[in-house]
Design a protein around this motif. Structure first.
Motif, mmCIF file in Angstrom:
data_model
loop_
_atom_site.group_PDB
_atom_site.id
_atom_site.type_symbol
_atom_site.label_atom_id
_atom_site.label_comp_id
_atom_site.label_asym_id
_atom_site.label_seq_id
_atom_site.Cartn_x
_atom_site.Cartn_y
_atom_site.Cartn_z
ATOM 1 N N LYS A 34 -38.759 -12.369 -21.041
ATOM 2 C CA LYS A 34 -37.733 -11.771 -21.913
ATOM 3 C C LYS A 34 -38.184 -11.827 -23.374
ATOM 4 O O LYS A 34 -38.025 -10.858 -24.120
ATOM 5 N N GLN A 35 -38.782 -12.938 -23.774
ATOM 6 C CA GLN A 35 -39.247 -13.081 -25.156
ATOM 7 C C GLN A 35 -40.401 -12.127 -25.451
ATOM 8 O O GLN A 35 -40.428 -11.478 -26.489
ATOM 9 N N VAL A 36 -41.355 -12.027 -24.543
ATOM 10 C CA VAL A 36 -42.483 -11.116 -24.734
ATOM 11 C C VAL A 36 -41.984 -9.674 -24.773
ATOM 12 O O VAL A 36 -42.418 -8.880 -25.618
ATOM 13 N N TYR A 37 -41.042 -9.313 -23.913
ATOM 14 C CA TYR A 37 -40.466 -7.958 -23.914
ATOM 15 C C TYR A 37 -39.752 -7.675 -25.233
ATOM 16 O O TYR A 37 -39.907 -6.600 -25.819
ATOM 17 N N LYS A 38 -38.998 -8.638 -25.722
ATOM 18 C CA LYS A 38 -38.275 -8.480 -26.992
ATOM 19 C C LYS A 38 -39.258 -8.254 -28.136
ATOM 20 O O LYS A 38 -39.044 -7.409 -28.996
ATOM 21 N N GLN A 39 -40.340 -8.995 -28.132
ATOM 22 C CA GLN A 39 -41.382 -8.861 -29.149
ATOM 23 C C GLN A 39 -41.998 -7.461 -29.089
ATOM 24 O O GLN A 39 -42.189 -6.814 -30.112
ATOM 25 N N TRP A 40 -42.292 -6.982 -27.890
ATOM 26 C CA TRP A 40 -42.872 -5.648 -27.720
ATOM 27 C C TRP A 40 -41.877 -4.573 -28.155
ATOM 28 O O TRP A 40 -42.223 -3.650 -28.881
#
Length: 103
Positions: A19-25
């Protein structure tokens, strides 16, 4: 029951990191995110994956292998965002003298 607890915990951890990596992207920025976070996560995940293979703990093999993938993706996103920011700054600097010449 022990395996269920392990797999459930693995799922929660992977969901949180993903979820954090997706939010960053999705946000288009990695401002405030250190590249060292992903370097450390990659290093630790490689070590933990190898360790998990050696002790034959498949919950941790899968979890750490997927965390390694997320670290690589997250690190690539940071690199992409930083390059884009540098290109944007370079373009803005190149446009300034051109505007000043026309004034």
């Amino acid at each position: 029951m022990t395996e269920v607890l392990g797999w459930a915990s693995s799922f929660v951890l992977l969901l949180t990191i993903s979820k954090q990596v997706y939010k960053q992207w999705k946000s288009g920025t990695s401002e405030g995110v250190s590249k060292w976070l992903f370097i450390g996560q990659t290093t630790a995940s490689v070590g933990f994956t190898l360790y998990s293979i050696l002790v034959r703990n498949w919950v941790f093999v899968v979890t750490n292998a997927l965390l390694l993938v997320s670290a690589i993706i997250g690190g690539a996103i940071v690199i992409k965002h930083r390059r884009a920011a540098r290109r944007g700054a370079s373009r803005r600097e190149q446009a300034r003298p051109a505007r000043a010449a026309h004034a």
